[in-house]
Design a protein around this motif. Structure first.
Motif, PDB file in Angstrom:
ATOM      1  N   ASN A  21       0.827  -1.206   0.000  1.00  0.00           N
ATOM      2  CA  ASN A  21       0.000   0.000   0.000  1.00  0.00           C
ATOM      3  C   ASN A  21       0.858   1.252   0.000  1.00  0.00           C
ATOM      4  OD1 ASN A  21      -2.383  -1.424   0.046  1.00  0.00           O
ATOM      5  ND2 ASN A  21      -2.534  -1.418   2.258  1.00  0.00           N
ATOM      6  N   GLY A  22       0.292   2.309  -0.475  1.00  0.00           N
ATOM      7  CA  GLY A  22       0.940   3.604  -0.377  1.00  0.00           C
ATOM      8  C   GLY A  22       1.877   3.920  -1.514  1.00  0.00           C
ATOM      9  N   PHE A  23       2.152   5.227  -1.641  1.00  0.00           N
ATOM     10  CA  PHE A  23       3.083   5.679  -2.665  1.00  0.00           C
ATOM     11  C   PHE A  23       3.869   6.890  -2.188  1.00  0.00           C
ATOM     12  CE2 PHE A  23      -0.787   8.025  -3.310  1.00  0.00           C
ATOM     13  CZ  PHE A  23      -0.375   9.295  -3.682  1.00  0.00           C
ATOM     14  N   HIS A  48      -0.985   5.542   7.110  1.00  0.00           N
ATOM     15  CA  HIS A  48      -2.258   5.621   6.398  1.00  0.00           C
ATOM     16  C   HIS A  48      -2.096   4.952   5.032  1.00  0.00           C
ATOM     17  CE1 HIS A  48      -0.504   8.938   4.125  1.00  0.00           C
ATOM     18  NE2 HIS A  48      -0.126   9.431   5.284  1.00  0.00           N
ATOM     19  N   LEU A  49      -3.169   4.843   4.283  1.00  0.00           N
ATOM     20  CA  LEU A  49      -3.146   4.093   3.029  1.00  0.00           C
ATOM     21  C   LEU A  49      -2.193   4.649   1.976  1.00  0.00           C
ATOM     22  CD1 LEU A  49      -6.894   3.109   2.529  1.00  0.00           C
ATOM     23  CD2 LEU A  49      -4.982   1.642   3.171  1.00  0.00           C
TER      24      LEU A  49
END
Length: 141
Positions: A21-23, A48-49
């Motif tokens: 998840n995440g970037f 967080h996402l």
């Protein structure tokens, strides 16, 4: 489920929600304001996402500077950071718990094993005083 090994880059088989998840990474503004390269980075558990968990610093940040995260850290896509500094590309494939540094004037990254990754502190008030939980319904309006 097998825990990811922080000592190896993630693979298709070892990828978990923690790693896929995440970037975004949180990057010190000094990297951009002072145009200094990233020389210290670690991966914590994402908050967080959109968060990858990566935190990137130039190494000149003071404790006071780091305490004001909202003012002094900026979310930046990891892909953008890798475009700015291709040496980050392999490192950002590692899991939470990894820490990397490089000395000024060097392009070689070294794994750090003696750094304790900061975790958010949560104030919890524990009590055995039952009277604190007794609420008078007459006084609650």
């Amino acid at each position: 489920m097998k825990s990811p090994d922080v000592d190896k880059p993630k693979t298709q088989e070892s990828e978990t929600n923690q790693t896929k998840n995440g970037f975004l990474a949180l990057v010190s503004k000094m990297v951009f304001d002072e145009t200094v390269p990233v020389r210290f980075m670690f991966k914590t558990v994402p908050e967080h996402l959109n968060d990858t968990g990566w935190r990137m610093y130039c190494g000149y940040e003071t404790e006071e500077y780091l305490e004001n995260e909202l003012a002094n850290m900026v979310p930046v896509p990891v892909k953008k950071m890798c475009q700015l500094d291709p040496s980050l590309t392999e490192l950002v494939t590692y899991n939470a718990g990894t820490v990397w540094e490089r000395t000024p004037g060097s392009d070689k990254w070294e794994r750090v094993n003696d750094f304790r990754i900061p975790t958010p502190s949560v104030d919890v008030d524990i009590t055995n005083d039952v009277d604190r939980f007794n609420i008078d319904p007459e006084n609650t309006h």
